[in-house]
Design an enzyme around this catalytic site. Sequence first.
Site, PDB file in Angstrom:
ATOM      1  N   ARG A  36     118.248 -49.883  22.785  1.00 20.50           N
ATOM      2  CA  ARG A  36     117.432 -49.637  21.593  1.00 20.50           C
ATOM      3  C   ARG A  36     116.601 -48.360  21.738  1.00 20.50           C
ATOM      4  O   ARG A  36     116.303 -47.703  20.740  1.00 20.50           O
ATOM      5  CB  ARG A  36     116.529 -50.844  21.321  1.00 20.50           C
ATOM      6  CG  ARG A  36     117.287 -51.958  20.632  1.00 20.50           C
ATOM      7  CD  ARG A  36     116.401 -53.146  20.395  1.00 20.50           C
ATOM      8  NE  ARG A  36     116.990 -54.036  19.408  1.00 20.50           N
ATOM      9  CZ  ARG A  36     116.483 -55.228  19.095  1.00 20.50           C
ATOM     10  NH1 ARG A  36     115.393 -55.655  19.692  1.00 20.50           N
ATOM     11  NH2 ARG A  36     117.053 -55.978  18.183  1.00 20.50           N
ATOM     12  N   LYS A 232     124.323 -72.131  16.071  1.00 22.29           N
ATOM     13  CA  LYS A 232     123.866 -72.844  14.888  1.00 22.29           C
ATOM     14  C   LYS A 232     124.533 -72.401  13.589  1.00 22.29           C
ATOM     15  O   LYS A 232     124.596 -71.216  13.294  1.00 22.29           O
ATOM     16  CB  LYS A 232     122.362 -72.645  14.737  1.00 22.29           C
ATOM     17  CG  LYS A 232     121.551 -73.295  15.822  1.00 22.29           C
ATOM     18  CD  LYS A 232     120.139 -73.414  15.333  1.00 22.29           C
ATOM     19  CE  LYS A 232     119.126 -73.406  16.436  1.00 22.29           C
ATOM     20  NZ  LYS A 232     117.950 -72.662  16.015  1.00 22.29           N
ATOM     21  N   GLY A 408     119.215 -60.429  13.975  1.00 24.38           N
ATOM     22  CA  GLY A 408     118.790 -61.014  12.702  1.00 24.38           C
ATOM     23  C   GLY A 408     118.897 -60.010  11.564  1.00 24.38           C
ATOM     24  O   GLY A 408     119.296 -60.359  10.449  1.00 24.38           O
TER      25      GLY A 408
HETATM   26  C1  3PG Z   1     114.891 -58.625  17.383  1.00 25.63           C
HETATM   27  O1  3PG Z   1     115.014 -58.463  18.595  1.00 25.63           O
HETATM   28  O2  3PG Z   1     115.570 -59.438  16.734  1.00 25.63           O
HETATM   29  C2  3PG Z   1     113.935 -57.730  16.662  1.00 25.63           C
HETATM   30  O3  3PG Z   1     113.275 -56.877  17.531  1.00 25.63           O
HETATM   31  C3  3PG Z   1     112.980 -58.532  15.817  1.00 25.63           C
HETATM   32  O4  3PG Z   1     112.219 -59.357  16.628  1.00 25.63           O
HETATM   33  P1  3PG Z   1     111.654 -60.723  16.034  1.00 25.63           P
HETATM   34  O5  3PG Z   1     112.863 -61.592  15.767  1.00 25.63           O
HETATM   35  O6  3PG Z   1     110.743 -61.282  17.089  1.00 25.63           O
HETATM   36  O7  3PG Z   1     110.928 -60.392  14.753  1.00 25.63           O
HETATM   37 MG    MG Z   2     115.331 -61.841  16.283  1.00 26.90          MG
END
Ligand code: 3PG
Ligand code: MG
Length: 426
Positions: A36, A232, A408
């Site tokens: 990242r 899931k 996500g």
């Molecule tokens: C991740 O690693 O999914 C992102 O950096 C977002 O982090 P979070 O899910 O804790 O908001």
């Molecule tokens: Mg996340």
Amino acid sequence: MAKKTVADIDVKGKRVLMRVDFNVPLEDGKITDDRRIVQAMPTIKSVIERGGRLILMSHLGRPKGGPEAKYSLKPVAQRLAQLVNQCHAVPNPDGEGRNTTDLHITKDPAEATADTMAAVRFVENCVGPEVEKAANELRDGDVLLLENLRFHKGEEKNEPQFAQQLAKLGDVYVNDAFGTAHREHASTFGVPQLLQGKPRVIGFLIQKELKFLGDAITTPQRPFVAILGGAKVSDKINVIGQLLGKADLLLIGGAMAYTFFLGQNKQVGKSLVERDKVDLARELLGKAKGKIRLPIDNVISNEMTDTAKTSIVEGNIPADMEGFDIGPKTRELYKAEIAKAKTVVWNGPMGVFEKKPFAEGTRAVAHAVADATKNNGAVTIIGGGDSAAAVEQMHLAEAVSHVSTGGGASLEFLENGHFSTLDILD
Ligand code: 3PG
Ligand code: MG
């Protein structure tokens, strides 16, 4: 959604407040995967080479709203300093000190002097007088990394006061935090709203992510095969629904498959399932009209360990056993479908790939995706999170078209096709 990027704005002498996602995995204070940070370098480089004064903000982990040493961004600052100075490996032709149009950086950061290095500074807070002072003292081409945004409750709650304190730091706002683009937090939402009237743009990483994921869902080359795994169904329900309308085929693996099995009245033994999602799974199978493929065999065991004794079972899983991976016949079937694909989107492993006895399904799919890229000219996209980690671990990251830095976030983009945090930018 055409967005202005950092390339479209003048940054010289300006305080460029940039949200990055430096939420990297750490073990004993050491970064175990710096992807990242590396992926944000093109934007960082562009700003400092053009004489911007770069202020970077990020979260790391999920602290409870106050400082916690294990979530400090300090190790990231060290890695960042190395990367900044490596990517500016321009020999100093005339032995003069640093200047901002042509950063005279030595190749080996250890040999660099304060004068020849682009300064990468770190402050132990992200708001307040000390931070403002550090931001205002930056010279053109310098970098300042702020401490973890989530050490303040105001970040996740998007509190106006907190956002205001951050917004104060910037003349220009850049968002290059693709992994966090699905969060309406102060740094991603409140701050750019407050900076209305000033340039607010995306960085090159977000631009690249939007291009790959956006093209895949709007103008995919067909056949478009989506591969979904992970534990899931609930995490992926919405995306399965969306992809049914867009992809030609959905290959399902991971424990998620067992909830679908229950929807088909199959026995799953002790496998991980979500009983409250069985109806939903059944509904999706009905809607899918044959577009969803489920495993025809599974690797089962009574323990999830590195030395587990395994067997292969077709159909029902015995009562005292658990499914941990897709079986060999399924691997072959999935490989054959992936080989024909022109577009592949993959999110979620096929089994518990961290444990050797259950890694084959994920390995087979990873290689099939890499092969489709090379042999079939397919555009292949790995959603972030666990599948990205798997591909990375198998040294196949370079063999696919794109490995997303968002887990996500990439799922949410596939579901919704946009982010409110980016909609408000120029
Ligand atoms: C991740 O690693 O999914 C992102 O950096 C977002 O982090 P979070 O899910 O804790 O908001
Ligand atoms: Mg996340």
